[in-house]
Structure formats: C-alpha cells, structure tokens
Design an enzyme around this catalytic site. Sequence first.
Site, PDB file in Angstrom:
ATOM      1  N   GLU A  32       9.076  -4.627   5.501  1.00  0.00           N
ATOM      2  CA  GLU A  32       9.833  -5.530   4.648  1.00  0.00           C
ATOM      3  C   GLU A  32      11.296  -5.119   4.790  1.00  0.00           C
ATOM      4  OE1 GLU A  32       8.678  -5.726   0.528  1.00  0.00           O
ATOM      5  OE2 GLU A  32      10.316  -7.113   0.088  1.00  0.00           O
ATOM      6  N   ARG A 256      -1.534   7.108   4.316  1.00  0.00           N
ATOM      7  CA  ARG A 256      -0.088   7.168   4.480  1.00  0.00           C
ATOM      8  C   ARG A 256       0.361   8.618   4.605  1.00  0.00           C
ATOM      9  NH1 ARG A 256       2.292   3.591   1.253  1.00  0.00           N
ATOM     10  NH2 ARG A 256       4.299   4.586   1.168  1.00  0.00           N
ATOM     11  N   LYS A 266      10.862   3.407  -0.747  1.00  0.00           N
ATOM     12  CA  LYS A 266      12.158   2.781  -0.458  1.00  0.00           C
ATOM     13  C   LYS A 266      12.936   2.489  -1.737  1.00  0.00           C
ATOM     14  CE  LYS A 266      10.370  -0.264   2.514  1.00  0.00           C
ATOM     15  NZ  LYS A 266      10.278  -1.442   3.391  1.00  0.00           N
TER      16      LYS A 266
HETATM   17  P1  ATP Z   1       7.654   1.876   0.560  1.00  0.00           P
HETATM   18  O1  ATP Z   1       6.491   2.116  -0.344  1.00  0.00           O
HETATM   19  O2  ATP Z   1       8.324   3.107   1.039  1.00  0.00           O
HETATM   20  O3  ATP Z   1       8.622   0.876   0.052  1.00  0.00           O
HETATM   21  P2  ATP Z   1       6.352  -0.092   2.081  1.00  0.00           P
HETATM   22  O4  ATP Z   1       4.925   0.085   2.348  1.00  0.00           O
HETATM   23  O5  ATP Z   1       6.725  -1.050   1.020  1.00  0.00           O
HETATM   24  O6  ATP Z   1       7.007   1.317   1.868  1.00  0.00           O
HETATM   25  P3  ATP Z   1       6.902  -1.645   4.371  1.00  0.00           P
HETATM   26  O7  ATP Z   1       8.211  -2.013   4.900  1.00  0.00           O
HETATM   27  O8  ATP Z   1       6.080  -2.683   3.726  1.00  0.00           O
HETATM   28  O9  ATP Z   1       7.155  -0.465   3.358  1.00  0.00           O
HETATM   29  O10 ATP Z   1       6.041  -0.852   5.439  1.00  0.00           O
HETATM   30  C1  ATP Z   1       5.851  -1.258   6.761  1.00  0.00           C
HETATM   31  C2  ATP Z   1       4.615  -0.586   7.288  1.00  0.00           C
HETATM   32  O11 ATP Z   1       4.764   0.827   7.227  1.00  0.00           O
HETATM   33  C3  ATP Z   1       3.402  -0.951   6.471  1.00  0.00           C
HETATM   34  O12 ATP Z   1       2.332  -1.220   7.351  1.00  0.00           O
HETATM   35  C4  ATP Z   1       3.148   0.275   5.663  1.00  0.00           C
HETATM   36  O13 ATP Z   1       1.785   0.407   5.374  1.00  0.00           O
HETATM   37  C5  ATP Z   1       3.661   1.388   6.565  1.00  0.00           C
HETATM   38  N1  ATP Z   1       4.073   2.548   5.781  1.00  0.00           N
HETATM   39  C6  ATP Z   1       4.922   2.574   4.742  1.00  0.00           C
HETATM   40  N2  ATP Z   1       5.018   3.809   4.214  1.00  0.00           N
HETATM   41  C7  ATP Z   1       4.204   4.604   4.952  1.00  0.00           C
HETATM   42  C8  ATP Z   1       3.844   5.996   4.918  1.00  0.00           C
HETATM   43  N3  ATP Z   1       4.359   6.826   4.005  1.00  0.00           N
HETATM   44  N4  ATP Z   1       2.977   6.445   5.842  1.00  0.00           N
HETATM   45  C9  ATP Z   1       2.467   5.625   6.770  1.00  0.00           C
HETATM   46  N5  ATP Z   1       2.752   4.322   6.859  1.00  0.00           N
HETATM   47  C10 ATP Z   1       3.604   3.798   5.964  1.00  0.00           C
HETATM   48 MG    MG Z   2       5.439  -3.088   1.558  1.00  0.00          MG
END
Ligand code: ATP
Ligand code: MG
Length: 548
Positions: A32, A256, A266
């Site tokens: 995102e 994760r 984020k």
């Molecule tokens: P955050 O919780 O940090 O805002 P998010 O999951 O909302 O992270 P996205 O931009 O949606 O962030 O993530 C893009 C991809 O990266 C998704 O497939 C998500 O599952 C993966 N991802 C995010 N954080 C992690 C993590 N700590 N370890 C592994 N994969 C991750």
């Molecule tokens: Mg997300």
Amino acid sequence: MEEKNLNFLEEIIEKDLAEGKYESILTRFPPEPNGYLHLGHAKSLCINFGLAQKYGGKTNLRYDDTNPTKEDTEYVDAIKEDIKWLGFQWEKECYASDYFDQLYEWAEQMILKGQAYVDDQTQEEISQGRGTVETPGRESPWRNRTPEENLDLFRRMKAGEFADGEKVLRAKIDMAHPNMMFRDPILYRIKHARHHRTGDKWCIYPMYDYTHGQCDSIENITHSICTLEFDVHRPLYDWFIHTLGIFPSHQYEFARLNLTYTLMSKRKLLELVQKGIVSGWDDPRMPTLCGVRRRGYTAEALKAFCEKIGVSKRDQLMDIQLLEWCVRQDLNERSNRYMVVQDPLKVTITNWEKGKVEWFDAPLNPADPEGPSRKVPFTGEIYIEKADFMEDAPKKYFRLKPDGEVRFKYSYIVKCDEVIKDANGNVTELKCSIDPSSKPGAGEWRSVKGTIHWVSAEYAKSIELRNYDRLFTLADMSQVPDDKDYKDFLNPDSLTVTEGLAEPALLEDDGRIAVQFERTGYYIKDKDSTAGKTVFNKTTALKDSFKF
Ligand code: ATP
Ligand code: MG
C-alpha cells in the site's frame, strides 16, 4: 533421489507445477503506498521474487491503492526505488486503481443477483450489528432492498449524491456465519477524496477484501503470498473469486518478520517521522529500506538474512544481531579499509627528519593483498587512539606502553621512549622513535605482538561520526504494556555524534559500499556531508573485541 529441503511454499509450487495446474507461476508484491518499505517488506519481496526466480516465473508489483487519504506518489516512487535497490525486477507495474471500473462492474453484477445491498446504517450500527464470535449478528433493516433499489442507490453513491459515511455497499452473505468476515462484509464506502492516480473520478472506494483477490485474479496471479494475519480473510478471498466465477488465484500465508528492538508498523514509523523523533523515513536508525541503506546495510546482506530466516508458518521474533551478523559478513568480504583515530593521543617521532613524509602502500582489502591499494602518509607527528597506550600496563598488554614496541600498521615498528603529562597527570603526548630497519619491504620482517592504527597529524582529515544504537530499549516491541506507549521505550542515546581523524585516502573512497575503519567498525559516507565536513554513519561495530 536428490534430497530436497523445501519450505512449505516451494512444496506447494512444485506440486502445482508437477500436476500441471499452471504452466508457470506468477506472484505479486502488493504494497500500500502509504509509507516506505521496511525490513518486513524485504522478507515478503525475497519470498515473492525469490520463488518466481527459482521456478522460472514472474512477479508483478501491485500497488494496493484503495485508500486515497493516506496514499501518495512520494511513496509509490520510493517503493520502486527500494525494490530495484534490492535487485528485483518486476514484470508489470499494476495498481488496484487500474481495476476500479472492473470492480465496480462486478459490484453491480452482485447487486443484480441479490448478492449485495446498500446499507444506510452508521459505521457504529454496522459494527455493533456484527455480533461477536459467540453471538450471531443482527440483520440490517436495509438488507432486503430490491436489486433495482440497490442499483439505483449504488449508482447515486458513485455519482456523489451522498456524504461520507451515509451509505455503504455490503455483500449479502450470512449475519450468523461462524467466520465474522462473512457477516455481510462492506464492499464499498463513500470517500470524497482525491486519489493520487484517479483524481476526482471516484468518490466510492472498494474495501481491501473486495479488492485484493479480484486484482490477483485479473492479473492471473497463481500464488498470492501474504502474512499470517490474512488467513482469516482467505475464505472470503475464495468466496469472491468463486461468486464472480473468475480466475482462481490462491492465497498462502507465511509468518511476518519481527525483529528485536524494532518496530515495523508503517503507522508508527510515520508518527516517528511526523513528530520529528527521527530525521525522516531514511533516518539511519529507521528499519526502513532507505534507512538501513543510508546506514550502510547492503542489499546482499538483507537477502542473505532473508535466506537464513527462511519461510515459516509460525510468528517469530528474530534477533536483530543475526541481521547485523549478515551485514558484517558481507562488508568484511567486500569493504575497503581505512584508518581513523577517534580519541587522539599525539605521538612525536623523535628520530624523524622534520618535514619528511613517506607514503606507504596499504591494500584496500586484506583478503586481496595484491589488489587495489591506497597510499598512507607517515610523518613526524602521528595520532593514535588514547586507548592504545597504557602507562601501567599488565604483562599481556600488547599495545603501546613505556619502553614498549608496537607496529604502526603498514609502516614502522615504533618504541615509546617518553611519556609527557600535563599538570593533572594526564598523558598528553608520547615521544617515540621508529626502528628504520622495520620498514615493510626493507630487509627481514621483524614482528612484534601488537599492531595499532594511526594517522599522520599533518595529513589527517577531520570527519564527523554519527554513531547509532537501537532506537528502542524493549526487545519485544509487541509487548508494550497497555498503560504505556511505544514511544516510552525510545532509547535517548540512539544517536551520538563524535569526531574522527581520518587518513586522507578515506575521502577519496568511491563510496560504493560502507568502509571499514580498521579495528573499529563499518561506516558509510552520509548525504549530509558538505565541502567543509564529511559525515559518516556507523553501520555496525566489528564483531569481536580485539585481542593482541
Ligand atoms: P504495516 O503493518 O507495516 O503497515 P502492511 O502489511 O500494511 O504493513 P503493505 O504495504 O500492505 O504493508 O505490505 C505489503 C506486503 O508486505 C504484504 O503482502 C504484507 O503482508 C507484507 N509485509 C508487511 N509487513 C511484513 C513483515 N513484517 N514481514 C513480512 N511481510 C510483511
Ligand atoms: Mg496492508
């Protein structure tokens, strides 16, 4: 048979390929664009791109841009830069917003089939109506509108006739479903907000669950890999694909990445930036990819780390020291070496001709002694580290002591003849003499027990050193107590600024990757450097304390 040690995703893919389910695989990385990528994303990138590379498939970059108020092209661009830095090349650059028309069309289709309805309840009424895991939800009073009425209202939602929050479109599934996700999930909400790509075209935006699987399907993604918290969403993911009768992408979940002393949300990282607690997304203390890059971590080290931690289905807290170990491992092999004195003690060479300078050849990397080198000037006035001299030294102290000998790395063996002190008894200077016959390459090599680093006072360049420590003091940042805030665990000493005196060649370094300050640690030149002052970020310390 060749023994294979496959992770669970590789097992699934090998089976799918062996059974001919797909000719080749297509994965996607779906960020995102509401922040910068962090170390957790690096794991996801390594998995998605890594699997595709391993099995001759491809990976799409898909921006999950359905939340216009939080998203920005600044993030879109930064994400691409970070992925390229890691060395991955995506097949197609896609955006969920590219599919808004298609998603809208499918919504109308669901309305006409009686599978979706417009609900006038408030956000609060809707959440209360959902019930709990133990108790069934309550049906909305608007649930039984006719398809015609729903279609009319939905079109008017799209046309902008209603205010934010006044209406939503919901799927009509089952308000008593044991999986709460199925209790008439929201498909669209009204948001009068400008989107960074579609501008003012839309004032209704699709929800995550209604978007993600369909986007995968539109792109013919074979393996849609995400983190564990999405496993409860998977049945709904499948339900939309099945209900719409579209390409059957499948979702798989992995654990994760969590790291000690590190936060990877984020939202919280954004707060650190906005409140000025760090200097920006690329502050070298941040776990963002741009932050660790500025800190001197290499893409190779990050990939090696992701390889080491592997892919698991259980959440785990990884020790940040493993990542640091990978960084050191890589830099130890590849980095250029330079000498920098951080806490100087003056050494005067008494048997050195005034004004004379001698240039020594020093390899940039000890692993390659015949490889590229730099020139190090030796003069009559030298600085060594205060810590490399001891007046009342124990027997096993092999650095400089009164009447003791030590080699000044790459140059002479030096003997300490006299110790000069100030009125308070502090050592201010050493009078020393060189052994001219100990010059490297001249005659027989004589060894002494200790070798220390040094710089010529006349040629030394003053540099600024930014030394970093962990940003947080709590090892497991998921364990912040309820009555506390994560900001209560900020480390007040996460940044200390000091000065150093560097051999002149350091400032000529090509800056390709971080360098090693011999016997001290790894450092990388920072973008804050000016003509007057070169700034170095400490990447990481050397592993062991030194034994001489
Ligand atoms: P955050 O919780 O940090 O805002 P998010 O999951 O909302 O992270 P996205 O931009 O949606 O962030 O993530 C893009 C991809 O990266 C998704 O497939 C998500 O599952 C993966 N991802 C995010 N954080 C992690 C993590 N700590 N370890 C592994 N994969 C991750
Ligand atoms: Mg997300």
